[in-house]
Write an enzyme that holds these catalytic residues in place. Structure first.
Site, PDB file in Angstrom:
ATOM      1  N   LYS A   1     -30.853  36.063 -14.131  1.00 35.19           N
ATOM      2  CA  LYS A   1     -30.465  36.786 -12.925  1.00 35.19           C
ATOM      3  C   LYS A   1     -31.014  38.216 -12.969  1.00 35.19           C
ATOM      4  O   LYS A   1     -31.176  38.757 -14.067  1.00 35.19           O
ATOM      5  CB  LYS A   1     -28.942  36.806 -12.826  1.00 35.19           C
ATOM      6  CG  LYS A   1     -28.311  37.532 -13.993  1.00 35.19           C
ATOM      7  CD  LYS A   1     -26.859  37.271 -14.116  1.00 35.19           C
ATOM      8  CE  LYS A   1     -26.334  37.898 -15.382  1.00 35.19           C
ATOM      9  NZ  LYS A   1     -27.032  37.433 -16.595  1.00 35.19           N
TER      10      LYS A   1
ATOM     11  N   ASP B   1     -29.129  44.897 -13.675  1.00 35.54           N
ATOM     12  CA  ASP B   1     -28.663  44.327 -14.943  1.00 35.54           C
ATOM     13  C   ASP B   1     -27.166  44.045 -14.948  1.00 35.54           C
ATOM     14  O   ASP B   1     -26.744  42.917 -15.182  1.00 35.54           O
ATOM     15  CB  ASP B   1     -29.028  45.265 -16.090  1.00 35.54           C
ATOM     16  CG  ASP B   1     -28.787  44.627 -17.449  1.00 35.54           C
ATOM     17  OD1 ASP B   1     -27.806  45.010 -18.108  1.00 35.54           O
ATOM     18  OD2 ASP B   1     -29.550  43.734 -17.837  1.00 35.54           O
TER      19      ASP B   1
ATOM     20  N   LEU C   1     -37.420  36.333 -19.007  1.00 37.64           N
ATOM     21  CA  LEU C   1     -38.344  37.475 -19.034  1.00 37.64           C
ATOM     22  C   LEU C   1     -37.757  38.671 -18.294  1.00 37.64           C
ATOM     23  O   LEU C   1     -36.785  38.533 -17.536  1.00 37.64           O
ATOM     24  CB  LEU C   1     -39.665  37.071 -18.386  1.00 37.64           C
ATOM     25  CG  LEU C   1     -40.443  35.935 -19.049  1.00 37.64           C
ATOM     26  CD1 LEU C   1     -41.640  35.536 -18.197  1.00 37.64           C
ATOM     27  CD2 LEU C   1     -40.888  36.344 -20.454  1.00 37.64           C
TER      28      LEU C   1
ATOM     29  N   ARG D   1     -45.805  36.061 -26.660  1.00 39.59           N
ATOM     30  CA  ARG D   1     -47.018  36.853 -26.862  1.00 39.59           C
ATOM     31  C   ARG D   1     -47.078  37.398 -28.282  1.00 39.59           C
ATOM     32  O   ARG D   1     -48.099  37.926 -28.699  1.00 39.59           O
ATOM     33  CB  ARG D   1     -47.062  37.985 -25.835  1.00 39.59           C
ATOM     34  CG  ARG D   1     -47.272  37.495 -24.406  1.00 39.59           C
ATOM     35  CD  ARG D   1     -47.221  38.604 -23.395  1.00 39.59           C
ATOM     36  NE  ARG D   1     -45.901  39.218 -23.325  1.00 39.59           N
ATOM     37  CZ  ARG D   1     -45.574  40.159 -22.442  1.00 39.59           C
ATOM     38  NH1 ARG D   1     -46.476  40.591 -21.576  1.00 39.59           N
ATOM     39  NH2 ARG D   1     -44.363  40.669 -22.430  1.00 39.59           N
TER      40      ARG D   1
END
Length: 330
Positions: free
Chosen positions: A97, A177, A74, A38
């Site tokens: 993941k 995370d 992403l 983007r």
């Protein structure tokens, strides 16, 4: 499809720039075709070393006929949407993941991939390093006797303010995370028969997601205890230990070793301590090779699906069980 698998990347995340793009470039199985961003400037910087095309917007890459497979690094909150879009467009998918925040959503994505005869793989890289297979063999050979407990920890230092890991709307938080690593390690070494007994979670002051957590699990049948810790506001730690009836073994640099790292498994028993030094391995290259194999077969690897869904179940249960603790005072 050409001899090389033409891969496109959605976004120019740090893990893509630092680890995955160089690994794809070194692999004879892949050709980096396009990077979607983007931010055209950021995309151009990521694409330049590989002479890849830069596409403005993720949808353009998904629809591109010159892309066979898509790598998706992403933010977590965007995984399910773009994994499904890629599969419906006939692209093989390697996604960071965890695959999604829901076991049911992940199961839906795997079912879609199977129907369309496409590869879908979650990018858990450490399982492709041979040091863990060696640990499993040592356990199976009874080197430490019967397993009694497993401890694993993955913690990393605080990131800059505004990092996506601290943004709940993007799927941030320590469990998603860093918690994935010790959870998957427990599965990988102890099997799928794990039950969450309890968990705690802490958010640092001024942060709207969990930044630290711990979970207690047990292995059904023999009651082996499993203690997992993870966090985003800690000294770096990447380790696990398996304690048995006659000895124990430990492994440091368990989850993110550099390609030139010499793994050392430390064994301790009544006769003393010793070290097993292994050859260095590149787990990123191993991951890329496993994805290439899945793409060539045009199928979901059954072991990947089973492990990913079991991981999703455990993450769900940890999240649902976690008792919040007060944030520390700045």
């Amino acid at each position: 499809m050409t001899d090389a698998i033409r891969v496109g990347v959605l976004g120019s995340a740090e893990i893509a720039r630092r680890r995955m793009l160089p690994a794809f470039a070194r692999s004879a199985a892949f050709e980096i075709t396009a990077i979607a961003s983007r931010d055209p400037g950021r995309g151009a910087a990521a694409a330049a070393p590989y002479r890849a095309r830069v596409l403005h917007g993720y949808a353009r890459l998904i629809e591109d006929g010159d892309v066979d497979a898509v790598y998706i690094p992403l933010p977590l909150a965007l995984h399910a949407e773009w994994v499904e879009a890629a599969l419906r467009a006939g692209k093989h998918v390697l996604a960071e993941k965890p695959l999604s925040t829901s076991m049911e959503v992940s199961a839906h994505l795997f079912a879609l991939a199977r129907r369309r005869r496409l590869a879908l793989m979650e990018n858990v890289m450490f399982i492709h390093h041979g040091q863990h297979a060696r640990v499993r063999r040592l356990i199976e050979d009874g080197v430490i006797g019967e397993p009694r407990s497993f401890h694993a920890a993955f913690t990393v230092p605080r990131r800059p303010a505004g990092d996506i890991r601290y943004r709940p709307e993007l799927g941030g938080g320590a469990l998603w995370d860093t918690g994935v690593y010790p959870v998957r390690a427990a599965q990988h070494l102890l099997g799928a028969e794990l039950t969450v007994v309890g968990a705690v979670a802490t958010a640092a002051a001024g942060v709207d997601v969990d930044t630290a957590g711990a979970a207690l699990l047990r292995r059904d049948g023999d009651g082996v205890g499993v203690h997992l810790t993870y966090g985003l506001d800690h000294a770096y730690r990447s380790t696990y230990e398996v304690c048995g009836s006659t000895g124990r073994l430990t492994l440091d640099m368990a989850f993110t070793p550099p390609a030139d790292h010499v793994p050392v498994i430390r064994l301790h028993d009544r006769s003393g301590s010793r070290e097993l030094r292994l050859d260095p391995e590149d787990q990123v290259a191993g991951t890329v090779a496993a994805f290439a194999e899945a793409v060539r077969r045009g199928a979901v690897r059954a072991e990947d699906e089973k492990a990913t869904l079991e991981q999703a179940r455990l993450l769900r249960d940890i999240l649902g069980t976690a008792v919040p603790t007060p944030a520390p005072i700045d």
